[in-house]
Motif scaffolding. Structure first.
Motif, PDB file in Angstrom:
ATOM      1  N   ALA A 115       0.831  -1.202   0.000  1.00  0.00           N
ATOM      2  CA  ALA A 115       0.000   0.000   0.000  1.00  0.00           C
ATOM      3  C   ALA A 115       0.863   1.248   0.000  1.00  0.00           C
ATOM      4  N   LEU A 116       2.029   1.178   0.621  1.00  0.00           N
ATOM      5  CA  LEU A 116       2.910   2.346   0.672  1.00  0.00           C
ATOM      6  C   LEU A 116       3.590   2.564  -0.672  1.00  0.00           C
ATOM      7  N   ILE A 117       4.014   1.458  -1.291  1.00  0.00           N
ATOM      8  CA  ILE A 117       4.775   1.594  -2.525  1.00  0.00           C
ATOM      9  C   ILE A 117       3.853   1.864  -3.707  1.00  0.00           C
ATOM     10  N   ASP A 118       2.726   1.146  -3.751  1.00  0.00           N
ATOM     11  CA  ASP A 118       1.818   1.306  -4.880  1.00  0.00           C
ATOM     12  C   ASP A 118       0.407   1.523  -4.364  1.00  0.00           C
ATOM     13  N   PRO A 119       0.062   2.742  -3.958  1.00  0.00           N
ATOM     14  CA  PRO A 119      -1.254   2.970  -3.354  1.00  0.00           C
ATOM     15  C   PRO A 119      -2.408   2.951  -4.350  1.00  0.00           C
ATOM     16  N   GLY A 120      -2.122   2.838  -5.651  1.00  0.00           N
ATOM     17  CA  GLY A 120      -3.204   2.819  -6.627  1.00  0.00           C
ATOM     18  C   GLY A 120      -3.840   4.184  -6.770  1.00  0.00           C
ATOM     19  N   GLU A 121      -5.172   4.219  -6.817  1.00  0.00           N
ATOM     20  CA  GLU A 121      -5.849   5.484  -7.075  1.00  0.00           C
ATOM     21  C   GLU A 121      -6.006   6.323  -5.812  1.00  0.00           C
ATOM     22  N   LEU A 122      -5.860   5.695  -4.664  1.00  0.00           N
ATOM     23  CA  LEU A 122      -6.074   6.420  -3.408  1.00  0.00           C
ATOM     24  C   LEU A 122      -4.825   7.212  -3.034  1.00  0.00           C
ATOM     25  N   PRO A 123      -5.006   8.265  -2.223  1.00  0.00           N
ATOM     26  CA  PRO A 123      -3.821   8.891  -1.627  1.00  0.00           C
ATOM     27  C   PRO A 123      -3.128   7.875  -0.707  1.00  0.00           C
ATOM     28  N   ARG A 124      -1.829   8.058  -0.547  1.00  0.00           N
ATOM     29  CA  ARG A 124      -1.061   7.057   0.176  1.00  0.00           C
ATOM     30  C   ARG A 124      -1.615   6.797   1.582  1.00  0.00           C
ATOM     31  N   ALA A 125      -1.970   7.875   2.280  1.00  0.00           N
ATOM     32  CA  ALA A 125      -2.435   7.703   3.655  1.00  0.00           C
ATOM     33  C   ALA A 125      -3.700   6.856   3.688  1.00  0.00           C
ATOM     34  N   GLN A 126      -4.610   7.124   2.757  1.00  0.00           N
ATOM     35  CA  GLN A 126      -5.871   6.365   2.763  1.00  0.00           C
ATOM     36  C   GLN A 126      -5.650   4.922   2.367  1.00  0.00           C
ATOM     37  N   ALA A 127      -4.802   4.713   1.361  1.00  0.00           N
ATOM     38  CA  ALA A 127      -4.511   3.340   0.949  1.00  0.00           C
ATOM     39  C   ALA A 127      -3.926   2.574   2.124  1.00  0.00           C
TER      40      ALA A 127
END
Lengths: 256, 336
Positions: free
Chosen positions: B244-256
């Motif tokens: 989740a930290l490296i590749d959070p996808g569409e979300l902001p990192r914190a939310q991912a």
């Protein structure tokens, strides 16, 4: 009175469409709260140890005599107590461990709602990492770098620690002590909220101030809120601290 | 024109005090239905007062007081659903195994890392005997050199409590750390998994060289399968966090991070009771010669098969799935 820089806070938009802004607990509060909790746990084990030594003379021998199962049970139990203390306390006492309660800080989610079991479990499991390499070094560095003073566990769980302040509203509602010597104060324009705040804070602190400081601050406040006083009235108001404060109280209370 | 601040405070204060005392009693958990309604009304009024204070008296103590009061009432009214035994049961019956199956990728990678470490450790010690000096702890090497299992003395050498609790809590620490260190960009779980794999592989290979393979198997057979599975699952949870930290996808990192963190911790919390159970096996059945080797191997294998059967089958029935979907959607919409 007004802080020079805005303190860090969490902004929350409630469904009632008011913006709440909760002050965030800084590293100092968090360290103190942790110290309280760590001491509690420590003294709990020390007390338990002494109770056991009272019951059985040879603790190590008694421990050795236990079966393997009981030994393992005990070890797992010890370990679990250290780990579950935080999560259980936060879940059952509305985001507060005893230490946090003493310091008046509380764990909440980033949207201001209370923490649930999983958030609390996440942030407390991450203690293992925040503790690295010694004494929460990682956690402390993260707290210093983060704008909302979160450690890694808080970031992962989406939680933040907020502070609860003890705010005294009595200063607004205290009755005027004596009759106002400057009765004409009522005709002046009412003060704005900031001036009222200044005056009331001064009045609540005045009895504890050094006489010299008390007189000087009183004079400055009279000059600030009593712009329309004539020189003669001003002298009369300033002749004693009591008169000054009575005047200020009347000014603050002036109802339009 | 706004009323002066003291007048405002004097007029509205009774409501605030009432709200505060209701909140105190709500924390203690004693409120009647009528009082709850009052709480709701008072909260709405206080919110309106807060809006007024924000406009006319910003930065004053009255403003900060209202802010705090509303925050407390908001917390009391928008409580998360209370955790109950029923939800705990549902969690183990459905939620935990379902989460594991959904995140099987991560668990697979985690298992791969552990096996990689195992092979590496075994290979190094087999090909280069002196490698054992690097990879195997000194205490264990000394025992093996004397031709004894270090676990034989686990419960009889002084101080025994240190050793026993060390063994039992070591696995807990490894499991916790495999998950929690995921926040270090996933480096932590990879290190923990490979490191532990290398250790087990090296010790195993060393025992094999010294002709103590039966002793080694005798010790790990009963608890090994389940315990390694749990470490692999926790490592997978840690990898989820790192991903989740490296590749959070569409979300902001914190939310991912938060979303994945919630899922990941389900895996860890779900493993906890099994970890405790296997701890007893490790402390009670594995060391010593109370049980014959075949019994230990049989127990270990059957426990492992049961554990994985539970993980892969539980809560998979159609009825279960249909029943979960609706409340889940409702719960998530309520949380937003």
């Amino acid at each position: 009175m007004t802080p020079s820089a805005p303190a860090p806070h969490v902004d929350v938009a409630t469904p009632e469409r008011v913006a709440l802004s909760l002050p965030v607990a800084g590293i100092g509060y968090r360290c103190l709260a942790w110290l309280v909790d760590a001491n509690l746990l420590f003294f709990f084990w020390v007390a338990l140890y002494f109770v056991i030594t009272l019951l059985v003379s040879d603790v190590l021998g008694a421990f050795q005599a236990l079966s393997g199962l009981t030994q393992t049970l005990l070890a797992v139990g010890l370990f679990a107590t250290q780990w579950m203390y935080w999560t259980l306390a936060e879940v059952f006492f509305h985001g507060q461990t005893p230490g946090k309660r003493v310091m008046h800080i509380r764990v909440v989610r980033e949207d201001g709602s209370p923490v649930g079991f999983f958030e609390s479990a996440v942030r407390n499991l991450c203690r293992a990492v925040d503790f690295l390499p010694v004494l929460y070094a990682t956690g402390c560095i993260t707290m210093l770098l983060d704008s909302r003073h979160r450690r890694l566990g808080d970031m992962l769980a989406g939680t933040v620690l907020v502070r609860e302040e003890a705010i005294d509203l009595d200063k607004y509602t205290q009755a005027p002590a004596v009759d106002a010597p400057a009765a004409d104060a009522g005709v002046q324009r009412p003060l704005n909220a900031e001036d009222v705040e200044l005056v009331l804070t001064f009045l609540s602190r005045a009895p504890g101030l050094e006489p010299e400081v008390r007189r000087r601050l009183g004079t400055r406040l009279v000059d600030r809120v009593g712009a329309s006083l004539t020189d003669e009235e001003r002298t009369r108001v300033l002749q004693s601290p009591e008169a000054t404060e009575a005047f200020l109280r009347t000014r603050a209370k002036a109802v339009h | 024109m706004a009323t002066p601040l003291p007048t405002f405070v004097t007029r509205r204060r009774p409501d605030w005090d009432a709200l505060q005392s209701l909140l105190t009693r709500q924390r203690a958990g004693r409120l009647s239905l009528a009082e709850l309604r009052t709480l709701d009304t008072l909260y709405r009024r206080a919110a309106a007062d807060l809006a007024q204070a924000q406009t006319f008296y910003p930065g004053t103590d009255a403003h900060r007081f209202l802010n705090q009061l509303c925050a407390q009432a908001y917390g009391a009214i928008y409580q998360p659903p209370r955790e109950r035994w029923a939800s705990t049961r549902d969690f183990f019956r459905r939620d935990f195994p379902a989460t594991l199956r959904r995140e099987a990728r991560f668990v697979g990678v985690s298992a791969g890392l552990l096996v990689l470490g195992l092979l590496l450790g075994a290979l190094v010690v087999t090909l280069e005997p002196r490698g054992a000096e690097l990879l195997v702890p000194e205490g264990v090497r000394r025992y093996v050199a004397q031709g004894r299992m270090w676990t034989d003395d686990l419960l009889s050498v002084a101080p025994p409590n240190a050793v026993a609790s060390g063994i039992a809590t070591n696995n807990l620490t490894v499991t916790l750390f495999a998950f929690a260190s995921g926040i270090l960009l996933g480096v932590g779980p990879i290190f923990t998994l490979v490191n532990n794999g290398v250790l087990i592989g090296a010790v195993g290979a060393l025992c094999f060289r010294e002709g103590m393979m039966t002793g080694f198997l005798d010790f790990i057979a009963a608890h090994g399968p389940v315990e390694l599975s749990i470490i692999v699952i926790a490592g997978g949870a840690g990898l989820m966090v790192g991903q989740a930290l490296i590749d959070p996808g569409e979300l902001p990192r914190a939310q991912a991070l938060q979303a994945r963190g919630r899922e990941a911790v389900k895996l860890v919390v779900g493993c906890a009771p099994f970890l405790a159970g296997i701890g007893f096996v490790e402390g009670f059945i594995s060391p010593g010669h109370l049980f014959p080797t075949w019994a230990k191997v049989g127990l270990g294998l059957s426990l492992g098969v049961l554990f994985w059967f539970y993980l892969l089958r539980a809560g998979r029935t159609d009825a279960g799935v249909a029943r979960v979907d609706v409340p889940d959607a409702m719960a998530s919409s309520r949380l937003r």
